[in-house]
Design a protein around this motif. Structure first.
Motif, short mmCIF file in Angstrom:
data_model
loop_
_atom_site.label_atom_id
_atom_site.label_comp_id
_atom_site.label_asym_id
_atom_site.label_seq_id
_atom_site.Cartn_x
_atom_site.Cartn_y
_atom_site.Cartn_z
N PRO A 6 19.74 8.66 -2.78
CA PRO A 6 18.68 7.71 -3.15
C PRO A 6 18.93 6.29 -2.66
O PRO A 6 17.98 5.56 -2.38
CB PRO A 6 18.67 7.76 -4.68
CG PRO A 6 19.32 9.04 -5.03
CD PRO A 6 20.30 9.34 -3.95
N THR A 7 20.21 5.91 -2.50
CA THR A 7 20.47 4.53 -2.09
C THR A 7 20.20 4.32 -0.60
O THR A 7 20.17 3.19 -0.14
CB THR A 7 21.93 4.15 -2.38
OG1 THR A 7 22.75 5.20 -1.88
CG2 THR A 7 22.15 3.95 -3.85
N VAL A 8 20.04 5.40 0.15
CA VAL A 8 19.88 5.27 1.60
C VAL A 8 18.53 5.80 2.08
O VAL A 8 17.82 5.15 2.84
CB VAL A 8 21.02 6.01 2.33
CG1 VAL A 8 20.79 6.01 3.83
CG2 VAL A 8 22.35 5.35 2.01
N SER A 9 18.18 7.02 1.63
CA SER A 9 16.97 7.66 2.15
C SER A 9 15.74 7.20 1.38
O SER A 9 15.76 7.07 0.16
CB SER A 9 17.09 9.18 2.03
OG SER A 9 18.24 9.61 2.68
N LEU A 10 14.67 6.99 2.12
CA LEU A 10 13.41 6.61 1.48
C LEU A 10 12.88 7.79 0.66
O LEU A 10 13.03 8.94 1.07
CB LEU A 10 12.38 6.23 2.55
CG LEU A 10 12.60 4.91 3.27
CD1 LEU A 10 11.56 4.75 4.37
CD2 LEU A 10 12.49 3.75 2.30
N PRO A 11 12.25 7.51 -0.50
CA PRO A 11 11.68 8.60 -1.30
C PRO A 11 10.45 9.20 -0.60
O PRO A 11 9.88 8.56 0.28
CB PRO A 11 11.30 7.91 -2.60
CG PRO A 11 11.14 6.48 -2.25
CD PRO A 11 12.06 6.20 -1.12
N PRO A 12 10.05 10.43 -1.00
CA PRO A 12 8.88 11.05 -0.38
C PRO A 12 7.64 10.16 -0.54
O PRO A 12 7.39 9.62 -1.61
CB PRO A 12 8.72 12.37 -1.14
CG PRO A 12 9.97 12.58 -1.87
CD PRO A 12 10.64 11.26 -2.05
N LYS A 13 6.89 10.07 0.54
CA LYS A 13 5.76 9.12 0.55
C LYS A 13 4.70 9.47 -0.49
O LYS A 13 4.10 8.57 -1.09
CB LYS A 13 5.15 9.12 1.96
CG LYS A 13 4.17 7.99 2.20
CD LYS A 13 4.86 6.65 2.30
CE LYS A 13 3.83 5.54 2.48
NZ LYS A 13 4.43 4.22 2.36
N ASP A 14 4.46 10.76 -0.73
CA ASP A 14 3.38 11.10 -1.67
C ASP A 14 3.72 10.68 -3.09
O ASP A 14 2.84 10.37 -3.89
CB ASP A 14 3.07 12.61 -1.59
CG ASP A 14 4.32 13.46 -1.74
OD1 ASP A 14 5.40 12.95 -1.39
OD2 ASP A 14 4.22 14.60 -2.20
N ARG A 15 5.02 10.61 -3.39
CA ARG A 15 5.39 10.20 -4.75
C ARG A 15 5.39 8.68 -4.88
O ARG A 15 5.27 8.14 -5.98
CB ARG A 15 6.76 10.77 -5.11
CG ARG A 15 6.66 12.25 -5.51
CD ARG A 15 7.93 12.74 -6.14
NE ARG A 15 8.45 11.85 -7.18
CZ ARG A 15 9.75 11.74 -7.46
NH1 ARG A 15 10.64 12.43 -6.76
NH2 ARG A 15 10.15 10.95 -8.42
N VAL A 16 5.56 7.98 -3.74
CA VAL A 16 5.57 6.51 -3.79
C VAL A 16 4.25 5.99 -4.37
O VAL A 16 4.23 5.03 -5.14
CB VAL A 16 5.80 5.94 -2.37
CG1 VAL A 16 5.60 4.44 -2.35
CG2 VAL A 16 7.18 6.28 -1.89
N MET A 17 3.18 6.66 -4.02
CA MET A 17 1.87 6.22 -4.49
C MET A 17 1.55 6.74 -5.89
O MET A 17 0.54 6.39 -6.47
CB MET A 17 0.78 6.69 -3.51
CG MET A 17 0.91 6.06 -2.15
SD MET A 17 0.93 4.28 -2.27
CE MET A 17 1.26 3.80 -0.59
#
Lengths: 391, 159
Positions: A289-300
């Motif tokens: 989590p500290t490096v990889s971006l979270p899944p885009k669909d969950r960001v919204m």
């Protein structure tokens, strides 16, 4: 009546079609013979290393695209591996294979453009029309996979940006089945072409020991018969899981370097085919989590993920203090990243050891004593990209 | 020969020259005094069991405000044995000089010119000590930490 020869100074470049970019050569000529050659660089210097010291680790990935803009996948990969080594990140296996596929596709596309310009410089313009046709197909594949044609920024720290779609895999496999026949076509055009052979054989010879002493890498080193390929010597990505041969030259002249790069394209096809055969399913990003971006669909969808995304993009992540040197075999040779971290979110120092810069240094030695027309064969044979020379 | 053994050998062969040594992420490094650097490099290159015949890279790191401020870094590799080594030479800000290694490896020439150009390290005995990437009349060394990112407002003469 006795004649005396007088040396004249000729300026070649920086705007010259055969210098493959903004390279300027100051030539001392005795008639048509080159007495000395002094390269002047820096016309494309953008201070990438200084910029890198003022950016977060993720923001440096697009900078690496701009070194050797003909094989961005390889540049991204070398940088990502260096940072991953610094942070101790393990990359998922599927990402390793996708990285290898993109690196080899980049290698083919870079070699195709090299072959086009190299042959055109020596007068065989026809090849250009054929190789650029195939290169266009590869660029379309990149567009399908990454959304960009040249500056792909596909390989990211911790994995790759997104998974390959079934359409990409189908089209790439299709291309790989057709491509070897095209390489044979190029061979029929120039391999035994009298003019091409006459202008490349015995030109710019670099011996085994000299090649090492000059620090040559890539096709320029192997053209002199030195069996050294970082994909074999220090395997990265999935190169330790695929089989391929490293072609070697005998005499170390321009013709040998040409033969080797053409053969490398065939080996790249082999590697890509094996990657498609062996590639497992699974994630394409390390789950950190500290490096990889979270899944885009969950960001919204939820605020925590949005905040997570925002912090990662704006502040970046920190890297523990340390230093690392990682070299990767890119189409031009060994691209190395020496990164020193002081524990902040941007590197204290990022040195780029670019293969074109080092290989270009050998040019005055190669052309000395040859005719002025041989300079373009030699420049073509060391395969430089000025974006990488000047950084 | 394994890098830690090479470093041990250096300590015996050149007493007092090795300042420190260690390993970072599996890569061995050794910190040296600058005076006999060229001799040490020649020894590393010509000894058959070590044979560091391939100089990968020369660069420098600016550790401002630490003293000594600069660290000149050499990466080398043995094509035959597959081992690699990192040499570091600390130099002071008011005396940023190291001996050149162009006599040992031909490839050092442009690497040292670049390090001089961007970091201001002077390589004593270098056959062609000019700038390489920046214009000849450039002032300052852009990769130093006290050099502003946007550069200074200077006007340069036309080409």
């Amino acid at each position: 009546m006795a004649t005396t020869s007088k040396e004249i100074t000729v300026n070649m470049g920086p705007q010259h079609p055969s210098t493959h970019g903004v390279l300027r050569l100051i030539l001392e000529l005795d008639g048509e013979t080159v007495v000395s050659c002094a390269p002047h660089l820096g016309y494309l210097h953008r201070g990438s290393e200084k910029l890198a010291e003022n950016r977060t680790y993720q923001q440096i990935v697009p900078l690496t695209d701009r070194f050797d803009y003909l094989s961005c996948g390889n540049n991204n990969l070398a940088y990502a591996i260096a940072v991953e080594k610094l942070m101790g990140i393990e990359v998922p296996e599927r990402a390793d294979y996708l990285r290898t596929i993109v690196a080899e596709l980049s290698r083919i596309s870079s070699h195709l453009l090299w072959l086009a310009t190299h042959a055109a410089d020596i007068g065989a313009v026809t090849v250009l029309l054929y190789t650029l046709r195939e290169r266009e197909e590869i660029l379309e594949l990149f567009e399908l996979l990454t959304g960009a044609r040249l500056t792909v920024s596909y390989v990211n720290i911790g994995g790759v940006r997104r998974d390959a779609t079934p359409e990409f895999i189908a089209r790439c496999k299709d291309f790989m089945s057709r491509f070897p026949a095209k390489i044979d076509d190029y061979d029929t055009l120039i391999m035994e072409n009298r003019i091409f052979v006459g202008r490349t054989k015995g030109i710019g010879i670099i011996s085994y020991d000299e090649a090492i002493d000059w620090g040559l890498t890539g096709g320029s080193l192997r053209g002199s018969g030195v069996d050294y390929d970082l994909r074999k010597a220090a395997p990265y990505a999935a190169y330790d899981r695929v089989e391929f041969d490293v072609p070697l030259g005998k005499t170390g002249d321009v013709y040998d370097r040409y033969i080797i790069r053409v053969e490398e394209m065939r080996q790249s096809v082999r590697i890509i085919n094996q990657c498609f055969r062996d590639m497992p399913d699974g994630p394409v990003k390390a789950d950190i989590p500290t490096v990889s971006l979270p899944p885009k669909d969950r960001v919204m969808a939820d605020i925590e993920t949005l905040a997570h995304h925002f912090v990662l993009v704006s502040k970046g992540f920190t890297v523990a203090p340390g230093e690392v040197y990682v070299g990767c075999e890119v189409p031009k040779g060994e691209l190395g990243f020496y990164i020193v971290s002081d524990g902040s979110s941007s590197p204290l120092r990022m040195k780029v050891r670019s293969p074109s810069f080092v290989n270009l240094q050998c040019l005055p030695r190669m052309v000395k004593g040859h005719m002025i027309a041989d300079i373009v064969s030699c420049i073509g044979s060391i395969d430089i990209v000025l974006g990488e020379v000047d950084r | 020969m394994e890098p830690p053994i090479i470093i041990e050998l250096l300590g015996e062969k050149f007493p007092g020259e090795v300042l420190a040594s260690g390993e970072s992420l599996g890569q061995s490094w050794v910190s040296l005094k600058r005076d006999r650097l060229a001799d040490i490099c020649k020894y590393l290159k010509t000894t058959p069991e070590i044979k560091m015949d391939y100089l990968i890279d020369v660069t420098a790191v600016d550790w401002l405000p630490r003293t000594p401020r600069f660290e000149v870094v050499y990466h080398m590799r043995s094509i035959k044995h597959g081992s690699s080594l990192r040499l570091k030479v600390p130099v002071e800000e008011d005396d940023p000089k190291v001996p050149t290694v162009t006599g040992v490896w031909l490839t050092a020439n442009w690497h040292e010119r670049e390090t001089f150009d961007l970091m201001g390290i002077i390589f004593e005995g270098h056959p062609d000590p000019r700038r390489i990437l920046m214009p000849d009349d450039w002032e300052g060394h852009p990769l130093r930490k006290d050099y502003p990112l946007g550069g200074y407002d200077w006007e340069f003469k036309p080409w």
